[in-house]
Motif scaffolding. Structure first.
Motif, PDB file in Angstrom:
ATOM      1  N   ASP A  63       0.950  -1.193  -0.012  1.00 17.07           N
ATOM      2  CA  ASP A  63       0.085  -0.072  -0.079  1.00 17.07           C
ATOM      3  C   ASP A  63       1.048   1.086   0.173  1.00 17.07           C
ATOM      4  OD1 ASP A  63       0.999  -0.387   2.528  1.00 17.07           O
ATOM      5  OD2 ASP A  63      -0.902   0.193   3.568  1.00 17.07           O
ATOM      6  N   PRO A  64       0.567   2.269  -0.392  1.00 19.75           N
ATOM      7  CA  PRO A  64       1.107   3.783  -0.334  1.00 19.75           C
ATOM      8  C   PRO A  64       1.945   3.871   0.781  1.00 19.75           C
ATOM      9  CG  PRO A  64      -0.855   3.884  -1.459  1.00 19.75           C
ATOM     10  CD  PRO A  64      -1.040   2.609  -0.848  1.00 19.75           C
ATOM     11  N   ALA A  65       1.245   3.670   2.033  1.00 19.76           N
ATOM     12  CA  ALA A  65       1.975   3.969   3.347  1.00 19.76           C
ATOM     13  C   ALA A  65       3.323   3.090   3.432  1.00 19.76           C
ATOM     14  CB  ALA A  65       1.012   3.757   4.518  1.00 19.76           C
ATOM     15  N   SER A  66       3.076   1.953   3.008  1.00 20.27           N
ATOM     16  CA  SER A  66       4.320   0.778   3.214  1.00 20.27           C
ATOM     17  C   SER A  66       5.502   1.401   2.370  1.00 20.27           C
ATOM     18  CB  SER A  66       3.963  -0.625   2.941  1.00 20.27           C
ATOM     19  OG  SER A  66       2.972  -0.977   3.622  1.00 20.27           O
ATOM     20  N   LEU A  67       4.782   1.775   0.816  1.00 20.27           N
ATOM     21  CA  LEU A  67       5.796   2.317   0.006  1.00 20.27           C
ATOM     22  C   LEU A  67       6.700   3.429   0.384  1.00 20.27           C
ATOM     23  CD1 LEU A  67       3.775   1.362  -3.371  1.00 20.27           C
ATOM     24  CD2 LEU A  67       5.949   0.099  -2.094  1.00 20.27           C
ATOM     25  N   ARG A  68       5.930   4.380   1.114  1.00 15.22           N
ATOM     26  CA  ARG A  68       6.610   5.703   1.675  1.00 15.22           C
ATOM     27  C   ARG A  68       7.626   5.279   2.635  1.00 15.22           C
ATOM     28  NH1 ARG A  68       1.249   7.623   1.162  1.00 15.22           N
ATOM     29  NH2 ARG A  68       0.973   9.055  -0.464  1.00 15.22           N
ATOM     30  N   GLN A  69       7.065   4.617   3.594  1.00 14.25           N
ATOM     31  CA  GLN A  69       7.929   4.127   4.701  1.00 14.25           C
ATOM     32  C   GLN A  69       9.360   3.284   4.238  1.00 14.25           C
ATOM     33  OE1 GLN A  69       6.410   1.173   7.253  1.00 14.25           O
ATOM     34  NE2 GLN A  69       7.961   1.490   8.868  1.00 14.25           N
ATOM     35  N   PHE A  70       8.932   2.494   3.321  1.00 11.41           N
ATOM     36  CA  PHE A  70      10.206   1.926   2.505  1.00 11.41           C
ATOM     37  C   PHE A  70      11.148   2.800   1.706  1.00 11.41           C
ATOM     38  CE2 PHE A  70      11.763   0.035  -1.707  1.00 11.41           C
ATOM     39  CZ  PHE A  70      12.673  -0.818  -0.965  1.00 11.41           C
ATOM     40  N   GLY A  71      10.592   3.743   1.161  1.00  8.69           N
ATOM     41  CA  GLY A  71      11.362   4.596   0.605  1.00  8.69           C
ATOM     42  C   GLY A  71      12.353   5.546   1.649  1.00  8.69           C
ATOM     43  N   ARG A  72      11.692   5.801   2.694  1.00  8.65           N
ATOM     44  CA  ARG A  72      12.275   6.782   3.810  1.00  8.65           C
ATOM     45  C   ARG A  72      13.428   5.958   4.391  1.00  8.65           C
ATOM     46  NH1 ARG A  72       6.787   8.381   5.294  1.00  8.65           N
ATOM     47  NH2 ARG A  72       6.878   6.855   6.714  1.00  8.65           N
ATOM     48  N   ILE A  73      13.142   4.690   4.668  1.00 11.12           N
ATOM     49  CA  ILE A  73      14.119   3.674   5.372  1.00 11.12           C
ATOM     50  C   ILE A  73      15.275   3.530   4.406  1.00 11.12           C
ATOM     51  CG2 ILE A  73      14.551   1.141   6.174  1.00 11.12           C
ATOM     52  CD1 ILE A  73      11.795   1.456   7.215  1.00 11.12           C
ATOM     53  N   MET A  74      14.908   3.255   3.038  1.00 14.49           N
ATOM     54  CA  MET A  74      16.339   2.987   2.200  1.00 14.49           C
ATOM     55  C   MET A  74      17.038   4.294   2.059  1.00 14.49           C
ATOM     56  SD  MET A  74      16.383  -0.134   1.288  1.00 14.49           S
ATOM     57  CE  MET A  74      17.271  -0.071  -0.138  1.00 14.49           C
ATOM     58  N   ALA A  75      16.193   5.451   2.025  1.00 11.88           N
ATOM     59  CA  ALA A  75      17.022   6.758   1.655  1.00 11.88           C
ATOM     60  C   ALA A  75      17.889   7.148   3.049  1.00 11.88           C
ATOM     61  CB  ALA A  75      15.886   7.858   1.786  1.00 11.88           C
ATOM     62  N   GLY A  76      17.283   6.688   4.350  1.00  9.68           N
ATOM     63  CA  GLY A  76      18.249   6.701   5.533  1.00  9.68           C
ATOM     64  C   GLY A  76      19.320   5.876   5.482  1.00  9.68           C
ATOM     65  N   ALA A  77      19.094   4.798   5.145  1.00 10.94           N
ATOM     66  CA  ALA A  77      20.394   3.649   5.033  1.00 10.94           C
ATOM     67  C   ALA A  77      21.242   4.047   4.025  1.00 10.94           C
ATOM     68  CB  ALA A  77      19.690   2.234   4.702  1.00 10.94           C
ATOM     69  N   LEU A  78      21.047   4.709   2.800  1.00  8.72           N
ATOM     70  CA  LEU A  78      21.650   5.234   1.660  1.00  8.72           C
ATOM     71  C   LEU A  78      22.536   6.344   2.348  1.00  8.72           C
ATOM     72  CD1 LEU A  78      19.607   4.560  -1.390  1.00  8.72           C
ATOM     73  CD2 LEU A  78      21.952   3.532  -0.661  1.00  8.72           C
ATOM     74  N   VAL A  79      21.859   7.065   2.934  1.00  6.62           N
ATOM     75  CA  VAL A  79      22.698   8.350   3.688  1.00  6.62           C
ATOM     76  C   VAL A  79      23.870   7.907   4.354  1.00  6.62           C
ATOM     77  CG1 VAL A  79      22.520  10.380   5.399  1.00  6.62           C
ATOM     78  CG2 VAL A  79      20.686  10.020   3.716  1.00  6.62           C
ATOM     79  N   LEU A  80      23.695   6.821   5.291  1.00  5.26           N
ATOM     80  CA  LEU A  80      24.571   6.490   6.411  1.00  5.26           C
ATOM     81  C   LEU A  80      25.585   5.659   5.309  1.00  5.26           C
ATOM     82  CD1 LEU A  80      22.462   4.802   9.143  1.00  5.26           C
ATOM     83  CD2 LEU A  80      23.584   6.833   9.301  1.00  5.26           C
ATOM     84  N   LEU A  81      25.357   4.995   4.229  1.00  6.51           N
ATOM     85  CA  LEU A  81      26.297   4.297   3.536  1.00  6.51           C
ATOM     86  C   LEU A  81      27.207   5.504   2.906  1.00  6.51           C
ATOM     87  CD1 LEU A  81      24.245   1.209   1.847  1.00  6.51           C
ATOM     88  CD2 LEU A  81      26.271   1.265   3.530  1.00  6.51           C
ATOM     89  N   GLY A  82      26.431   6.556   2.442  1.00  8.39           N
ATOM     90  CA  GLY A  82      27.104   7.457   1.726  1.00  8.39           C
ATOM     91  C   GLY A  82      28.223   8.265   2.809  1.00  8.39           C
ATOM     92  N   LEU A  83      27.696   8.483   3.814  1.00  9.90           N
ATOM     93  CA  LEU A  83      28.913   9.037   4.948  1.00  9.90           C
ATOM     94  C   LEU A  83      29.840   8.293   5.043  1.00  9.90           C
ATOM     95  CD1 LEU A  83      26.048  10.669   7.307  1.00  9.90           C
ATOM     96  CD2 LEU A  83      27.619  11.790   5.594  1.00  9.90           C
ATOM     97  N   TRP A  84      29.468   6.852   5.221  1.00  3.61           N
ATOM     98  CA  TRP A  84      30.753   6.075   5.458  1.00  3.61           C
ATOM     99  C   TRP A  84      31.588   6.047   4.388  1.00  3.61           C
ATOM    100  CZ3 TRP A  84      31.622   0.825   3.249  1.00  3.61           C
ATOM    101  CH2 TRP A  84      32.736   0.187   3.904  1.00  3.61           C
ATOM    102  N   ALA A  85      31.087   5.885   3.124  1.00  6.80           N
ATOM    103  CA  ALA A  85      31.998   6.085   1.944  1.00  6.80           C
ATOM    104  C   ALA A  85      32.884   7.296   1.830  1.00  6.80           C
ATOM    105  CB  ALA A  85      31.179   5.976   0.465  1.00  6.80           C
ATOM    106  N   TYR A  86      32.245   8.325   2.220  1.00  3.75           N
ATOM    107  CA  TYR A  86      32.763   9.745   2.267  1.00  3.75           C
ATOM    108  C   TYR A  86      34.187   9.611   3.193  1.00  3.75           C
ATOM    109  CZ  TYR A  86      33.898  14.590   2.546  1.00  3.75           C
ATOM    110  OH  TYR A  86      34.405  15.975   2.571  1.00  3.75           O
ATOM    111  N   TYR A  87      33.758   8.925   4.454  1.00  2.00           N
ATOM    112  CA  TYR A  87      34.678   8.937   5.458  1.00  2.00           C
ATOM    113  C   TYR A  87      35.865   8.263   5.119  1.00  2.00           C
ATOM    114  CZ  TYR A  87      36.710   7.673   9.902  1.00  2.00           C
ATOM    115  OH  TYR A  87      37.491   7.174  10.870  1.00  2.00           O
ATOM    116  N   ARG A  88      35.529   6.872   4.457  1.00  2.00           N
ATOM    117  CA  ARG A  88      36.697   6.202   3.952  1.00  2.00           C
ATOM    118  C   ARG A  88      37.466   6.636   2.667  1.00  2.00           C
ATOM    119  NH1 ARG A  88      37.994   1.659   6.616  1.00  2.00           N
ATOM    120  NH2 ARG A  88      38.194   0.559   4.551  1.00  2.00           N
ATOM    121  N   GLY A  89      36.896   7.793   2.046  1.00  2.00           N
ATOM    122  CA  GLY A  89      37.855   8.406   1.156  1.00  2.00           C
ATOM    123  C   GLY A  89      37.506   8.128  -0.149  1.00  2.00           C
TER     124      GLY A  89
END
Length: 142
Positions: free
Chosen positions: A15-41
């Motif tokens: 349903d749209p609510a589950s898809l919105r939640q999935f998008g927010r969770i994936m965006a948050g996880a990708l932010v963390l991965l991006g910060l980790w990649a930036y930290y690692r150079g």
């Protein structure tokens, strides 16, 4: 979230609510991965993660239905990993644990069920102490 599917491999309802939640969770996880990649150079990986974050966050806000194929694939991956975790890892843990316990008990000579033969014994009956509660106590348990 939606109701539990009838089968483990049934197509997940999105349903749209589950898809919105999935998008927010994936965006948050990708932010963390991006910060980790930036930290690692890794200078080239950080902008890629930033674009992916924008794509997931934008899709979850504007058109969550676009995330449905990714949601379904991610759900199936999670179910597959859960099945492997439950059946394979817990089965290995169970059999390894009980095998080791059995080997240690045999090496120590411990026989909790008293199954060894005793040639000079007249009987294998083990007398137990009487119970502390009277038999009437078991009539009305609840």
């Amino acid at each position: 979230m939606t109701d539990r599917p009838a089968s483990l491999w049934a197509r997940p309802q999105a349903d749209p609510a589950s898809l919105r939640q999935f998008g927010r969770i994936m965006a948050g996880a990708l932010v963390l991965l991006g910060l980790w990649a930036y930290y690692r150079g890794h200078a080239t990986a950080a902008p890629v993660f930033a674009l992916a974050v924008l794509a997931f966050a934008g899709a979850s806000l504007v058109a969550p239905i676009v995330l449905k194929p990714l949601y379904v694939a991610w759900t199936y991956l999670g179910r597959l990993l859960g099945w492997v975790n439950f059946h394979l890892l817990l089965g290995l843990l169970f059999y390894t644990l009980f095998t080791l316990i059995g080997l240690v008990m045999r090496l120590a000579g411990h026989d909790p069920l008293h199954r060894r033969r005793r040639p000079g014994a007249t009987s294998y009956f083990v007398r137990r102490d009487p119970t502390l509660l009277p038999p009437r106590h078991s009539e009305r348990q609840f």
